[in-house]
Design a protein around this motif. Structure first.
Motif, PDB file in Angstrom:
ATOM      1  N   ALA A  98       1.748  -5.799 -14.727  1.00  8.37           N
ATOM      2  CA  ALA A  98       1.224  -7.123 -15.062  1.00  8.37           C
ATOM      3  C   ALA A  98       1.713  -7.576 -16.432  1.00  8.37           C
ATOM      4  O   ALA A  98       1.975  -8.769 -16.653  1.00  8.37           O
ATOM      5  N   LYS A  99       1.864  -6.638 -17.355  1.00  9.21           N
ATOM      6  CA  LYS A  99       2.353  -6.998 -18.694  1.00  9.21           C
ATOM      7  C   LYS A  99       3.808  -7.458 -18.646  1.00  9.21           C
ATOM      8  O   LYS A  99       4.191  -8.406 -19.336  1.00  9.21           O
ATOM      9  N   VAL A 100       4.623  -6.788 -17.832  1.00  8.40           N
ATOM     10  CA  VAL A 100       6.023  -7.199 -17.685  1.00  8.40           C
ATOM     11  C   VAL A 100       6.087  -8.652 -17.211  1.00  8.40           C
ATOM     12  O   VAL A 100       6.879  -9.459 -17.716  1.00  8.40           O
ATOM     13  N   VAL A 101       5.240  -8.987 -16.254  1.00  6.89           N
ATOM     14  CA  VAL A 101       5.210 -10.357 -15.737  1.00  6.89           C
ATOM     15  C   VAL A 101       4.690 -11.325 -16.799  1.00  6.89           C
ATOM     16  O   VAL A 101       5.296 -12.371 -17.072  1.00  6.89           O
ATOM     17  N   ALA A 102       3.570 -11.001 -17.441  1.00  5.08           N
ATOM     18  CA  ALA A 102       2.962 -11.904 -18.425  1.00  5.08           C
ATOM     19  C   ALA A 102       3.897 -12.196 -19.589  1.00  5.08           C
ATOM     20  O   ALA A 102       3.930 -13.319 -20.110  1.00  5.08           O
ATOM     21  N   ASN A 244       9.614 -17.478  -1.886  1.00  2.00           N
ATOM     22  CA  ASN A 244       8.206 -17.903  -1.897  1.00  2.00           C
ATOM     23  C   ASN A 244       7.926 -18.879  -3.029  1.00  2.00           C
ATOM     24  O   ASN A 244       7.229 -19.879  -2.850  1.00  2.00           O
ATOM     25  N   THR A 245       8.478 -18.597  -4.218  1.00  2.00           N
ATOM     26  CA  THR A 245       8.201 -19.438  -5.379  1.00  2.00           C
ATOM     27  C   THR A 245       8.859 -20.803  -5.244  1.00  2.00           C
ATOM     28  O   THR A 245       8.268 -21.827  -5.594  1.00  2.00           O
ATOM     29  N   THR A 246      10.078 -20.831  -4.734  1.00  2.00           N
ATOM     30  CA  THR A 246      10.763 -22.104  -4.496  1.00  2.00           C
ATOM     31  C   THR A 246       9.915 -23.007  -3.604  1.00  2.00           C
ATOM     32  O   THR A 246       9.676 -24.181  -3.916  1.00  2.00           O
ATOM     33  N   MET A 247       9.459 -22.463  -2.505  1.00  2.00           N
ATOM     34  CA  MET A 247       8.686 -23.268  -1.555  1.00  2.00           C
ATOM     35  C   MET A 247       7.316 -23.612  -2.110  1.00  2.00           C
ATOM     36  O   MET A 247       6.801 -24.711  -1.890  1.00  2.00           O
ATOM     37  N   GLY A 346      -3.883  -5.942   1.867  1.00  2.00           N
ATOM     38  CA  GLY A 346      -3.705  -4.509   2.046  1.00  2.00           C
ATOM     39  C   GLY A 346      -2.498  -3.966   1.318  1.00  2.00           C
ATOM     40  O   GLY A 346      -2.089  -4.470   0.270  1.00  2.00           O
ATOM     41  N   ILE A 347      -1.892  -2.932   1.884  1.00  2.00           N
ATOM     42  CA  ILE A 347      -0.819  -2.230   1.193  1.00  2.00           C
ATOM     43  C   ILE A 347       0.431  -3.085   1.032  1.00  2.00           C
ATOM     44  O   ILE A 347       1.265  -2.808   0.170  1.00  2.00           O
ATOM     45  N   HIS A 348       0.561  -4.128   1.848  1.00  2.00           N
ATOM     46  CA  HIS A 348       1.743  -4.978   1.767  1.00  2.00           C
ATOM     47  C   HIS A 348       1.452  -6.311   1.073  1.00  2.00           C
ATOM     48  O   HIS A 348       2.179  -7.285   1.268  1.00  2.00           O
ATOM     49  N   PHE A 349       0.406  -6.352   0.258  1.00  2.00           N
ATOM     50  CA  PHE A 349       0.170  -7.551  -0.545  1.00  2.00           C
ATOM     51  C   PHE A 349       1.430  -7.843  -1.354  1.00  2.00           C
ATOM     52  O   PHE A 349       2.038  -6.940  -1.937  1.00  2.00           O
ATOM     53  N   CYS A 350       1.836  -9.099  -1.401  1.00  2.50           N
ATOM     54  CA  CYS A 350       3.127  -9.491  -1.967  1.00  2.50           C
ATOM     55  C   CYS A 350       3.319  -8.970  -3.393  1.00  2.50           C
ATOM     56  O   CYS A 350       2.533  -9.289  -4.296  1.00  2.50           O
ATOM     57  N   ILE A 351       4.373  -8.203  -3.588  1.00  2.00           N
ATOM     58  CA  ILE A 351       4.645  -7.615  -4.898  1.00  2.00           C
ATOM     59  C   ILE A 351       5.004  -8.676  -5.936  1.00  2.00           C
ATOM     60  O   ILE A 351       4.839  -8.484  -7.128  1.00  2.00           O
ATOM     61  N   GLY A 352       5.488  -9.837  -5.473  1.00  7.38           N
ATOM     62  CA  GLY A 352       5.867 -10.902  -6.397  1.00  7.38           C
ATOM     63  C   GLY A 352       4.806 -11.968  -6.596  1.00  7.38           C
ATOM     64  O   GLY A 352       5.086 -13.009  -7.207  1.00  7.38           O
ATOM     65  N   ALA A 353       3.583 -11.729  -6.109  1.00 11.36           N
ATOM     66  CA  ALA A 353       2.536 -12.752  -6.181  1.00 11.36           C
ATOM     67  C   ALA A 353       2.236 -13.167  -7.614  1.00 11.36           C
ATOM     68  O   ALA A 353       2.140 -14.357  -7.926  1.00 11.36           O
ATOM     69  N   GLY A 354       2.073 -12.194  -8.504  1.00 11.16           N
ATOM     70  CA  GLY A 354       1.763 -12.519  -9.896  1.00 11.16           C
ATOM     71  C   GLY A 354       2.859 -13.309 -10.567  1.00 11.16           C
ATOM     72  O   GLY A 354       2.596 -14.274 -11.294  1.00 11.16           O
ATOM     73  N   LEU A 355       4.108 -12.929 -10.305  1.00 12.39           N
ATOM     74  CA  LEU A 355       5.244 -13.652 -10.886  1.00 12.39           C
ATOM     75  C   LEU A 355       5.313 -15.069 -10.338  1.00 12.39           C
ATOM     76  O   LEU A 355       5.530 -16.029 -11.084  1.00 12.39           O
TER      77      LEU A 355
END
Length: 402
Positions: A98-102, A244-247, A346-355
């Motif tokens: 989370a820090k890397v993203v923030a 995802n972010t583009t859309m 679950g386990i496949h929650f989007c890894i890029g959601a925070g970004l």
């Protein structure tokens, strides 16, 4: 029907349960031999049971590839099950924190300003080509430490992932041609991995302050990622952090434009932006569906699903399940809670959601700062890419004033 959506040719029924309200939460289509899950509680339960609903689609769609040529197996994080998925996700979490993203927030703001400067101030702004498309891929390259001159290659790789996330899935009901299609996808990833190898080798020799170095150096219980796994994770980040972010950016601006009062309130109070983004993700999700394969016979939504069945998991309809969302057809940024499934569960929650959320908030904030007036153009409406699996604005022409 919202007037502006009607003008743009957006039929909101596509976001409901097969265009019908209400419909079965779990249904079977004998023509394609596929199961369809539309209900929110049913999907939450499904996504929480990876031991029954497997993400390894290759075992059903093209099993001979993995059996006869295990080195060619399509083993990205998105398509893996525990325990292999658990190991890989742990290693990623040690690198992509989370820090890397923030810490990217100032860079995202600066890049947004740079892209808008390049777009000029002619009174018109095409949102997708000027900002929504280039920003996420530049951020991913910055994050990984990829040279600026290679951004175009990353962009092309992201584009190559688009069919696998949309049109390809239409073929898997009858499985006709699926082996050849899977081979094509694997070939794309192998070529991209070969390109990345030079950077992976460099980071193993001389780590830097970038995510690629962190992925290479990440260690859990004495174990590190292989070169193939690092390359696969970069592909995953491109899909999760770029498309995802583009859309999402485009769809959020369209939601605000179609709801003038919400637009006015958000412009006056930027603290509303996170809620606006979450409601946009619920209301117009970029990707409508994901897929699973049953490992064993199981019960879901009052019906029994046999083993070795392809299950289409419809996230967009679940986001409008009236059992979970009050007035689901209304755009309400103040929803709290807003348990949409756009980023999965679950386990496949989007890894890029925070970004993605960070990029959306920062970019929208800059847009509102720079343009006191920003609206779609009546004689040049948005154009969309529509499939059963995806809703994406191809162009969003805007009239703007500085």
């Amino acid at each position: 029907m919202i007037p502006k959506f009607d003008e743009w040719g957006v039929d909101e029924r596509q976001f409901w349960l097969r265009g019908i309200e209400p419909a079965k939460a779990v249904d079977y289509d004998p023509e394609t031999r596929m199961w369809h899950v539309y209900g929110h509680p049913e999907i939450v339960r499904l996504l929480s049971k990876p031991q029954v609903f497997s993400s390894n689609l290759q075992r059903l769609m093209a099993p001979e590839i993995g059996v006869d040529n295990p080195e060619e197996a399509y083993d990205e994080l998105l398509y893996m099950d525990p325990p292999a998925h658990t190991r890989l996700r742990k290693l990623v979490s040690h690198a992509f924190t989370a820090k890397v993203v923030a810490d990217l927030e100032p860079k995202i703001a600066a890049l947004t300003h740079e892209l808008l400067d390049e777009a000029g101030t002619s009174g018109r702004l095409e949102l997708v080509s000027a900002l929504a498309y280039p920003l996420p891929v530049i951020v991913i390259c910055e994050l990984l430490g990829i040279p600026a001159e290679d951004r175009d290659l990353f962009r092309k790789q992201a584009e190559s992932l688009m069919p696998a996330a949309s049109d390809d899935v239409q073929l898997v009901g009858r499985f006709e041609g699926q082996e050849e299609l899977t081979k094509t996808v694997i070939k794309r990833h192998r070529e991209f991995a070969e390109y990345l190898q030079q950077f992976i080798d460099d980071r193993r020799r001389q780590p830097r302050e970038d995510l690629l170095s962190r992925l290479v150096q990440a260690e859990v219980e004495g174990e590190r990622l292989s070169d193939k796994e690092v390359a696969g994770l970069v592909d995953t980040l491109l899909l999760a952090g770029h498309l995802n972010t583009t859309m999402m950016l485009s769809n959020t601006v369209l939601c605000l434009d179609a709801h003038p009062e919400e637009f006015r309130r958000t412009r006056q109070d930027r603290s509303r932006l996170p809620g606006v983004i979450e409601e946009s993700l619920r209301y117009l999700p970029p990707f409508s569906v994901t897929s699973r394969v049953t490992v064993a016979e199981t019960e879901l939504g009052g019906v029994t699903i046999p083993p070795d069945q392809l299950v289409m998991v419809w996230l967009a309809p679940a986001n409008r399940d009236p059992r979970v969302f009050e007035a689901p057809s209304e755009f309400r940024p103040e929803r709290n809670p807003n348990p949409h499934l756009t980023f999965s569960r679950g386990i496949h929650f989007c890894i890029g959601a925070g970004l993605g959320r960070l990029e959306g908030r920062v970019a929208l904030d800059v847009l509102l700062d720079r343009f006191p007036e920003l609206a779609t153009v009546p004689d040049d409406p948005p154009r969309f890419i529509r499939t059963a699996q995806m809703f994406n604005a191809h162009t969003v022409p805007l009239a703007v004033s500085a």
